[in-house]
Design an enzyme around this catalytic site. Sequence first.
Site, mmCIF file in Angstrom:
data_model
loop_
_atom_site.group_PDB
_atom_site.id
_atom_site.type_symbol
_atom_site.label_atom_id
_atom_site.label_comp_id
_atom_site.label_asym_id
_atom_site.label_seq_id
_atom_site.Cartn_x
_atom_site.Cartn_y
_atom_site.Cartn_z
ATOM 1 N N GLY A 190 -60.571 2.130 -25.875
ATOM 2 C CA GLY A 190 -60.468 2.376 -24.448
ATOM 3 C C GLY A 190 -59.921 3.733 -24.072
ATOM 4 O O GLY A 190 -59.667 3.996 -22.899
ATOM 5 N N SER A 216 -66.282 1.923 -36.976
ATOM 6 C CA SER A 216 -67.472 1.549 -36.221
ATOM 7 C C SER A 216 -68.107 2.759 -35.561
ATOM 8 O O SER A 216 -67.479 3.796 -35.371
ATOM 9 C CB SER A 216 -67.103 0.522 -35.153
ATOM 10 O OG SER A 216 -66.169 1.074 -34.234
ATOM 11 N N ARG A 217 -69.365 2.587 -35.215
ATOM 12 C CA ARG A 217 -70.044 3.551 -34.359
ATOM 13 C C ARG A 217 -69.803 3.154 -32.910
ATOM 14 O O ARG A 217 -69.395 2.033 -32.621
ATOM 15 C CB ARG A 217 -71.546 3.556 -34.645
ATOM 16 C CG ARG A 217 -71.910 4.035 -36.047
ATOM 17 C CD ARG A 217 -73.407 4.202 -36.161
ATOM 18 N NE ARG A 217 -73.806 4.561 -37.518
ATOM 19 C CZ ARG A 217 -73.794 5.790 -38.008
ATOM 20 N NH1 ARG A 217 -73.385 6.786 -37.246
ATOM 21 N NH2 ARG A 217 -74.193 6.044 -39.239
ATOM 22 N N ILE A 219 -70.436 1.850 -29.277
ATOM 23 C CA ILE A 219 -71.325 0.898 -28.626
ATOM 24 C C ILE A 219 -71.375 1.202 -27.139
ATOM 25 O O ILE A 219 -72.429 1.376 -26.552
ATOM 26 C CB ILE A 219 -70.872 -0.544 -28.891
ATOM 27 C CG1 ILE A 219 -70.916 -0.836 -30.395
ATOM 28 C CG2 ILE A 219 -71.771 -1.532 -28.146
ATOM 29 C CD1 ILE A 219 -70.383 -2.189 -30.776
ATOM 30 N N THR A 225 -65.416 6.332 -34.377
ATOM 31 C CA THR A 225 -64.870 7.107 -35.496
ATOM 32 C C THR A 225 -65.961 7.478 -36.492
ATOM 33 O O THR A 225 -66.005 8.601 -37.004
ATOM 34 C CB THR A 225 -63.768 6.302 -36.204
ATOM 35 O OG1 THR A 225 -62.681 6.097 -35.289
ATOM 36 C CG2 THR A 225 -63.246 7.032 -37.433
ATOM 37 N N ASP A 278 -63.865 -9.530 -22.029
ATOM 38 C CA ASP A 278 -62.711 -9.244 -22.858
ATOM 39 C C ASP A 278 -62.072 -10.567 -23.285
ATOM 40 O O ASP A 278 -61.636 -11.346 -22.451
ATOM 41 C CB ASP A 278 -61.677 -8.413 -22.089
ATOM 42 C CG ASP A 278 -62.141 -6.982 -21.910
ATOM 43 O OD1 ASP A 278 -62.818 -6.490 -22.814
ATOM 44 O OD2 ASP A 278 -61.815 -6.370 -20.877
ATOM 45 N N SER A 286 -62.048 -10.266 -34.637
ATOM 46 C CA SER A 286 -62.917 -9.160 -35.007
ATOM 47 C C SER A 286 -62.160 -8.120 -35.834
ATOM 48 O O SER A 286 -62.595 -7.729 -36.920
ATOM 49 C CB SER A 286 -63.484 -8.517 -33.742
ATOM 50 O OG SER A 286 -64.154 -7.311 -34.034
ATOM 51 N N LYS A 310 -58.188 0.026 -22.192
ATOM 52 C CA LYS A 310 -58.546 -1.376 -22.403
ATOM 53 C C LYS A 310 -57.350 -2.289 -22.158
ATOM 54 O O LYS A 310 -57.467 -3.355 -21.553
ATOM 55 C CB LYS A 310 -59.083 -1.575 -23.822
ATOM 56 C CG LYS A 310 -59.523 -2.999 -24.109
ATOM 57 C CD LYS A 310 -60.094 -3.141 -25.516
ATOM 58 C CE LYS A 310 -61.416 -2.427 -25.655
ATOM 59 N NZ LYS A 310 -62.059 -2.665 -26.968
#
Length: 515
Positions: A190, A216-217, A219, A225, A278, A286, A310
Amino acid sequence: MTAHLHETGTGTGEDGVNTLQAWRTGIDTHQEPVVYMRRDCPVCRSEGFTTQARVQLTAGRRSIVATLSVVDGDWLAENVAGLSESAWASLGAQPGQLVTVTHAPPLDSLSHVRAKVYGNALGDAEFSAIISDVAAGHYSDLHLATFITACAGDRLDLAETVSLTKAMIGVGDRIDWGRPLVVDKHCVGGLPGNRTTLLVVPIVAACGLTMPKTSSRAITSPAGTADTMEVLAPVNLDVRSMRRVVERTGGCIVWGGSVRLSPADDILIRVERPLDLDSEGQLVASVLSKKAAAGSTHVLIDLPVGATAKVRSAQAAAALGRRLQEVGSAIGLHVALRVTDGEQPVGRGIGPALEARDVLAVLQGTPEAPADLRERALRLAADILEMGGAAPAGGGLTLATQVLADGRAWATFEAICAEQGGLRSIPVATHRHTVASPSTGRVSRIDNRLLARAAKLAGAPTAAAAGIDVHARLGDQVEAGQPLFTLHAQAPGELAYALQFVRSRPPIFQISENL
């Protein structure tokens, strides 16, 4: 794009087997396999298939379950099964190959999803059945959305969150590094530009700790990162290559999608993002399922708190942190927390190449290196060094600062990049536009969400060089006409879209008049 294929050997044979010829439609349905069939094709007529039916496709020794879309029109021949890109890749079919089409097997686990919809608590066995079917690709996007919605909000208690986390770990691979202590970090997100991982990993690895980082890429953000690291070095490594990098350098920064760690999570995230739901329980499952699967024993969680981040309050951060630590303890992970400032972006760059530029500036100690990115990364690295025993309590910051200042972190990062495939040059955008302050005053608020949205409209992360350069920070005194941020784009149309968005929304930078 009409499909012209022979009709020989298709339809319903005497043995009752339904076959159609495979055709690659070129239609991108993201990760959901979709098959297209004519309404008047013999298989649809004989089986009574309708749109949204779940069908099993078999080509040779491979089978998949796909969602059916019924077609009225001449672009698809009646003897053809048109496969979306996802279905084509998953099935491994060849052009014109005969595909057997049958009803998909019934899913017993959907009864557990329905139970959750009606508010019933689920246990280990129920979550295991659901997640096994999710990972196997048996759930349609409708099924996934129903499960995600049923678990959203506060509908997962602690016991259920533990059960879900264990189930997600159980369906994927799990790396064993053969070491008693393996460290990792995660940011709940976030916050644009918060690319501390690329600094923390080499600092920590240079101090002798093992830190294999799967990332992760993007979304919904301008860069993940993995996107930023990919500007500098390859990230699509398999487990064997990842292990080699870590054994030689002490750390790595790779894309988690290239290794099969908690694969159900990747599927759920794909549907969670468009729903914009959320869920604390699902977020915890996750994050921790992937950390456990990657072989971590000690994990630091970065919790940025801000009005447009976030996590929006200290109370929400405390509740989320508590849940992370409790679930971590239940699955054998030591989880530490650091609550950080989430009121404004970190560093100057937002977007893969611009963030990579900031990271290299910090590692190389250049004068233009963003001080806030440097200090945030040092604080996180200090926590991990102390947690991992590489520094005494209270001594982590001194050690991290020394390792960054004397070049050991930069040398380790160079080694990691070399082992992952070689350090790359950073691309530069061809189109730019600077947005200036409309008045004189003090920067009193920065909207992280609008800033991230503008960077995405400029082309990030698909265009690696696209994004935003931030020139002012909270509390800065600015003059009318002074630059606030610069949009970077690879195409003039994307620059125009981003600029139009900026001009049509409330100010991203709020300037308060001097009193």
